[in-house]
Design a protein around this motif. Structure first.
Motif, PDB file in Angstrom:
ATOM      1  N   UNK A 120       0.840  -1.150   0.077  1.00  0.00           N
ATOM      2  CA  UNK A 120      -0.059   0.008   0.184  1.00  0.00           C
ATOM      3  C   UNK A 120       0.827   1.375  -0.069  1.00  0.00           C
ATOM      4  N   UNK A 121       1.960   1.390   0.631  1.00  0.00           N
ATOM      5  CA  UNK A 121       2.989   2.355   0.715  1.00  0.00           C
ATOM      6  C   UNK A 121       3.209   2.478  -0.894  1.00  0.00           C
ATOM      7  N   UNK A 122       3.613   1.489  -1.550  1.00  0.00           N
ATOM      8  CA  UNK A 122       3.960   1.475  -3.025  1.00  0.00           C
ATOM      9  C   UNK A 122       2.992   2.285  -3.862  1.00  0.00           C
ATOM     10  N   UNK A 123       1.741   1.557  -3.576  1.00  0.00           N
ATOM     11  CA  UNK A 123       0.448   2.126  -4.425  1.00  0.00           C
ATOM     12  C   UNK A 123       0.096   3.597  -4.181  1.00  0.00           C
ATOM     13  N   UNK A 124       0.381   4.060  -2.792  1.00  0.00           N
ATOM     14  CA  UNK A 124       0.143   5.388  -2.490  1.00  0.00           C
ATOM     15  C   UNK A 124       1.242   6.302  -3.013  1.00  0.00           C
ATOM     16  N   UNK A 125       2.614   6.029  -3.300  1.00  0.00           N
ATOM     17  CA  UNK A 125       3.429   6.693  -3.813  1.00  0.00           C
ATOM     18  C   UNK A 125       3.317   6.858  -5.290  1.00  0.00           C
ATOM     19  N   UNK A 126       2.937   5.565  -5.833  1.00  0.00           N
ATOM     20  CA  UNK A 126       2.893   5.600  -7.508  1.00  0.00           C
ATOM     21  C   UNK A 126       1.728   6.424  -7.761  1.00  0.00           C
ATOM     22  N   UNK A 129      -1.832   9.096  -4.342  1.00  0.00           N
ATOM     23  CA  UNK A 129      -3.189   9.543  -3.649  1.00  0.00           C
ATOM     24  C   UNK A 129      -2.900   8.882  -2.100  1.00  0.00           C
ATOM     25  N   UNK A 130      -4.090   9.474  -1.333  1.00  0.00           N
ATOM     26  CA  UNK A 130      -4.041   9.280   0.215  1.00  0.00           C
ATOM     27  C   UNK A 130      -4.698   7.891   0.551  1.00  0.00           C
ATOM     28  N   UNK A 131      -4.479   7.385   1.607  1.00  0.00           N
ATOM     29  CA  UNK A 131      -4.859   6.014   2.064  1.00  0.00           C
ATOM     30  C   UNK A 131      -6.420   6.366   2.203  1.00  0.00           C
ATOM     31  N   UNK A 132      -6.830   7.392   2.675  1.00  0.00           N
ATOM     32  CA  UNK A 132      -8.482   7.575   2.799  1.00  0.00           C
ATOM     33  C   UNK A 132      -8.921   7.752   1.606  1.00  0.00           C
ATOM     34  N   UNK A 141      -7.783 -11.718   8.079  1.00  0.00           N
ATOM     35  CA  UNK A 141      -8.054 -10.816   8.991  1.00  0.00           C
ATOM     36  C   UNK A 141      -6.780 -10.104   9.374  1.00  0.00           C
ATOM     37  N   UNK A 142      -5.660 -10.553   9.416  1.00  0.00           N
ATOM     38  CA  UNK A 142      -4.421  -9.840   9.808  1.00  0.00           C
ATOM     39  C   UNK A 142      -4.187  -8.812   8.716  1.00  0.00           C
ATOM     40  N   UNK A 143      -4.451  -9.073   7.335  1.00  0.00           N
ATOM     41  CA  UNK A 143      -4.161  -7.919   6.208  1.00  0.00           C
ATOM     42  C   UNK A 143      -5.285  -6.677   6.473  1.00  0.00           C
ATOM     43  N   UNK A 147      -3.941  -2.985   7.197  1.00  0.00           N
ATOM     44  CA  UNK A 147      -4.173  -1.824   6.477  1.00  0.00           C
ATOM     45  C   UNK A 147      -5.157  -0.841   6.852  1.00  0.00           C
ATOM     46  N   UNK A 148      -6.084  -1.561   7.716  1.00  0.00           N
ATOM     47  CA  UNK A 148      -6.927  -0.559   8.236  1.00  0.00           C
ATOM     48  C   UNK A 148      -6.277   0.715   9.218  1.00  0.00           C
ATOM     49  N   UNK A 149      -5.277   0.023   9.637  1.00  0.00           N
ATOM     50  CA  UNK A 149      -4.506   1.033  10.667  1.00  0.00           C
ATOM     51  C   UNK A 149      -3.859   2.266   9.769  1.00  0.00           C
TER      52      UNK A 149
END
Length: 179
Positions: A120-126, A129-132, A141-143, A147-149
């Motif tokens: 997700x950090x890679x997707x955000x950078x590329x 966009x923001x996580x929200x 569940x662990x994922x 990612x919710x965090x």
């Protein structure tokens, strides 16, 4: 049925101010878009045989039934789509995406072992966009927790992606963002 799904999403989108912030929809692969683990339950390389996708033993490979329609409709609605998979079978996963004809849908492909947080950090950078502005669908569940965090609305998928799961996920995104 396809028109019904498309209309439901259109109504959700046009009647809700907060959904306009949703830009990127990300999916896990194993037990989310297809009903197996690509690194243990099937054997690459994959190919087309008699109109079906098969593995190296000739076993037929299928995705969850509504996935092609869901991906097509979401792309038609203007969303950017991505995959985030921790599989060690990178080539096999990419080959299946190509054989299913899904490469035209995915702007972001993060397929490698490790943390979904890195994906997700890679997707955000590329994407810049923001996580929200993202939503994530995964069967583990662990994922979902990780990612919710980050601030991404994350939806636990119990029996594969289908139209109802995505509609409910977008409604949850709207509800979470209007609070």
């Amino acid at each position: 049925m396809k028109l019904f799904f498309f209309l439901n999403l259109f109504i959700i989108i046009t009647c809700t101010m907060k959904v306009d912030r949703l830009k990127i929809i990300v999916f896990d692969l194993d037990y989310t878009l297809w009903p197996f683990w690509v690194d243990t339950h099937v054997t690459p390389p994959f190919r087309i045989k008699n109109g079906s996708i098969v593995d190296s033993y000739g076993s037929k490979i299928k995705c969850y039934p509504e996935v092609p329609e869901v991906l097509s409709n979401l792309k038609a609605l203007g969303y950017e789509l991505g995959v985030a998979s921790r599989t060690s079978e990178i080539k096999g996963a990419e080959q299946l995406i190509q054989l299913f004809g899904w490469e035209k849908y995915f702007t972001y492909k993060e397929i490698f072992p490790g943390s979904k947080v890195t994906h997700f950090n890679n997707i955000k950078r590329e994407s810049n966009r923001h996580f929200d502005e993202m939503i994530f669908f995964d069967d583990e569940s662990r994922n979902i927790y990780d990612i919710n965090r980050l601030g991404v609305v994350s939806i636990l998928v119990r029996n594969g992606v289908n139209k109802q799961v995505v509609e409910n996920g977008i409604l949850q995104y709207v509800n979470d963002r209007s609070s």
